[in-house]
Scaffold this motif. Structure first.
Motif, short mmCIF file in Angstrom:
data_model
loop_
_atom_site.label_atom_id
_atom_site.label_comp_id
_atom_site.label_asym_id
_atom_site.label_seq_id
_atom_site.Cartn_x
_atom_site.Cartn_y
_atom_site.Cartn_z
N GLN A 97 0.82 -1.21 0.00
CA GLN A 97 0.00 0.00 0.00
C GLN A 97 0.85 1.26 0.00
OE1 GLN A 97 -3.03 -0.09 3.08
NE2 GLN A 97 -3.36 -2.28 2.79
N THR A 98 2.15 1.10 -0.09
CA THR A 98 3.07 2.24 -0.10
C THR A 98 3.43 2.58 -1.54
OG1 THR A 98 4.01 1.59 2.03
CG2 THR A 98 5.33 3.08 0.66
N ASP A 99 3.02 3.76 -1.99
CA ASP A 99 3.39 4.16 -3.34
C ASP A 99 4.67 4.98 -3.31
OD1 ASP A 99 2.65 6.74 -2.50
OD2 ASP A 99 0.69 6.64 -3.49
N ALA A 100 5.20 5.27 -4.49
CA ALA A 100 6.48 5.97 -4.58
C ALA A 100 6.41 7.36 -3.96
CB ALA A 100 6.91 6.07 -6.05
N GLU A 101 5.27 8.01 -4.09
CA GLU A 101 5.13 9.36 -3.52
C GLU A 101 5.24 9.34 -2.01
OE1 GLU A 101 1.95 13.11 -3.49
OE2 GLU A 101 1.48 11.27 -4.59
N LEU A 102 4.58 8.39 -1.37
CA LEU A 102 4.63 8.29 0.10
C LEU A 102 6.05 7.92 0.55
CD1 LEU A 102 3.12 8.34 2.80
CD2 LEU A 102 2.64 5.90 2.48
N PHE A 103 6.67 6.99 -0.16
CA PHE A 103 8.03 6.59 0.19
C PHE A 103 8.99 7.78 0.09
CE2 PHE A 103 12.16 4.60 -0.36
CZ PHE A 103 12.11 3.55 0.55
N GLU A 104 8.88 8.53 -1.00
CA GLU A 104 9.78 9.67 -1.19
C GLU A 104 9.51 10.76 -0.15
OE1 GLU A 104 11.25 12.85 -4.60
OE2 GLU A 104 9.88 11.23 -5.14
N ARG A 105 8.25 10.94 0.21
CA ARG A 105 7.94 11.95 1.24
C ARG A 105 8.63 11.62 2.56
NH1 ARG A 105 2.01 12.71 3.89
NH2 ARG A 105 2.52 14.40 5.33
N HIS A 106 8.59 10.34 2.96
CA HIS A 106 9.31 9.94 4.17
C HIS A 106 10.81 10.16 4.02
CE1 HIS A 106 5.57 7.94 5.39
NE2 HIS A 106 6.09 7.84 6.60
N MET A 107 11.34 9.81 2.87
CA MET A 107 12.78 9.97 2.66
C MET A 107 13.20 11.44 2.76
SD MET A 107 13.65 7.30 -0.43
CE MET A 107 15.29 7.99 -0.61
N ARG A 108 12.40 12.33 2.20
CA ARG A 108 12.77 13.74 2.19
C ARG A 108 12.76 14.34 3.59
NH1 ARG A 108 13.70 16.52 -2.00
NH2 ARG A 108 13.08 18.47 -1.02
N VAL A 109 11.73 14.04 4.36
CA VAL A 109 11.65 14.63 5.70
C VAL A 109 12.55 13.89 6.69
CG1 VAL A 109 10.11 15.16 7.64
CG2 VAL A 109 9.31 15.46 5.28
N ASN A 110 12.41 12.58 6.78
CA ASN A 110 13.07 11.81 7.83
C ASN A 110 14.56 11.58 7.56
OD1 ASN A 110 10.45 11.63 8.70
ND2 ASN A 110 10.30 9.42 8.58
N GLN A 111 14.94 11.45 6.30
CA GLN A 111 16.32 11.10 5.98
C GLN A 111 17.09 12.28 5.39
OE1 GLN A 111 16.63 7.54 3.64
NE2 GLN A 111 18.84 7.70 3.40
N LEU A 112 16.58 12.87 4.32
CA LEU A 112 17.26 14.03 3.74
C LEU A 112 17.33 15.17 4.76
CD1 LEU A 112 18.50 15.57 1.32
CD2 LEU A 112 16.17 16.27 0.71
N GLY A 113 16.25 15.37 5.51
CA GLY A 113 16.25 16.43 6.52
C GLY A 113 17.36 16.24 7.54
N CYS A 114 17.57 15.00 7.97
CA CYS A 114 18.64 14.70 8.91
C CYS A 114 20.02 14.94 8.29
CB CYS A 114 18.50 13.26 9.38
SG CYS A 114 19.79 12.72 10.52
N PHE A 115 20.18 14.51 7.06
CA PHE A 115 21.45 14.72 6.34
C PHE A 115 21.77 16.21 6.23
CE2 PHE A 115 22.91 15.88 2.02
CZ PHE A 115 24.23 15.48 2.11
N LEU A 116 20.80 17.00 5.78
CA LEU A 116 21.02 18.43 5.63
C LEU A 116 21.33 19.07 6.98
CD1 LEU A 116 18.17 19.40 3.12
CD2 LEU A 116 20.62 19.19 2.62
N GLY A 117 20.65 18.62 8.02
CA GLY A 117 20.87 19.18 9.34
C GLY A 117 22.28 18.92 9.85
N MET A 118 22.75 17.69 9.70
CA MET A 118 24.11 17.40 10.16
C MET A 118 25.13 18.23 9.40
SD MET A 118 24.25 13.33 11.13
CE MET A 118 23.76 12.69 9.53
N GLN A 119 24.97 18.31 8.09
CA GLN A 119 25.91 19.13 7.31
C GLN A 119 25.87 20.59 7.73
OE1 GLN A 119 25.40 18.76 3.05
NE2 GLN A 119 27.09 17.31 2.95
N ALA A 120 24.67 21.10 7.98
CA ALA A 120 24.52 22.53 8.25
C ALA A 120 25.14 22.96 9.57
CB ALA A 120 23.04 22.90 8.23
N VAL A 121 25.11 22.08 10.58
CA VAL A 121 25.57 22.50 11.90
C VAL A 121 27.06 22.32 12.12
CG1 VAL A 121 23.31 22.03 12.91
CG2 VAL A 121 25.11 20.28 13.07
#
Length: 243
Positions: A97-121
């Motif tokens: 029941q997981t489509d590509a849009e939902l998967f990518e939304r999780h990746m952007r917030v939960n994973q990319l967000g963490c990556f950007l945060g670590m780099q930024a600080v």
């Protein structure tokens, strides 16, 4: 002296739930906080409640520019020594029941967000003489979690990101650790039905759903000098649910 006197911590997703509990505890311990969130009304209210020791910035963690603004706000308060990657989304769906849009939304917030945060600080923490990064994963990042494929994938990813960053940043005096909460009484778990809640509760040896304050105390430990010889560690806060 309080543990966080003269220390500034940036908390993403800090307007409510675990992030808000962390902000309150940090200020109570003498710290100053920058609260980042897309929830402007709640974030501004929390900052007003905490007074001069807190500042709210509107922050979408998927935007590098928002991270840069949040870091600048922290440096303006006296230098950045701590950061909590707390922002995240949880929209549980099983694999089929997981489509590509939902998967990518999780990746952007939960994973990319963490990556950007670590780099930024990192540059700001280097200027401050070192620091501590705490990434909020989940027990879903420690074991299989039914019906939450995209969420679980990103929380497992945070484990690897935390360990790799810990190795990279140790020479810079920056520690990176992860916390793995089990079910916590926040708005995130309101998606559960009564039956789903009962199932989750039955899986917890300590017999209760956790509180935001349970996680916040662990976060403060990892941000503080009490954990000075810990990096790349995984700390479960789950009442024994991952055993």
């Amino acid at each position: 002296m309080a543990r966080f006197t003269d220390k500034v911590v940036l908390i993403s997703g800090g307007a409510r739930g675990q992030g808000a509990a962390e902000a309150r505890m940090l200020v109570a311990e003498g710290g100053r906080v920058v609260i980042g969130d897309v929830l402007e009304e709640q974030g501004r209210a929390l900052a007003a409640e905490l007074g001069a020791a807190a500042r709210f910035v509107r922050q979408d963690v998927t935007r590098l520019e928002d991270w840069q603004e949040a870091v600048a706000a922290a440096e303006a308060m006296g230098g950045l020594t701590g950061m909590v990657n707390n922002a995240g989304i949880y929209v549980p769906k099983p694999l089929m029941q997981t489509d590509a849009e939902l998967f990518e939304r999780h990746m952007r917030v939960n994973q990319l967000g963490c990556f950007l945060g670590m780099q930024a600080v990192v540059p700001a923490m280097e200027r401050a003489g070192g620091g501590s990064i705490v990434n909020i994963s989940s027990t879903a990042g420690l074991r299989g979690s039914p019906g939450a494929l995209a969420y679980s994938a990103t929380k497992w990813a945070l484990r690897g990101m935390t360990k790799a960053a810990a190795v990279d940043l140790a020479p810079k005096g920056i520690r990176v650790n992860s916390i793995h909460p089990g079910p916590i009484e926040t708005d995130m778990v309101k998606v559960w039905s009564n039956e789903q809640r009962a199932v989750r509760l039955a899986q917890i040896p300590m017999g209760r759903i956790g509180l935001a304050e349970d996680v916040a105390r662990a976060v403060l430990f990892l941000l503080s000098d009490d954990s000075a010889y810990m990096t790349g560690a995984e700390l479960s806060v789950d009442g024994g649910a991952s055993l």
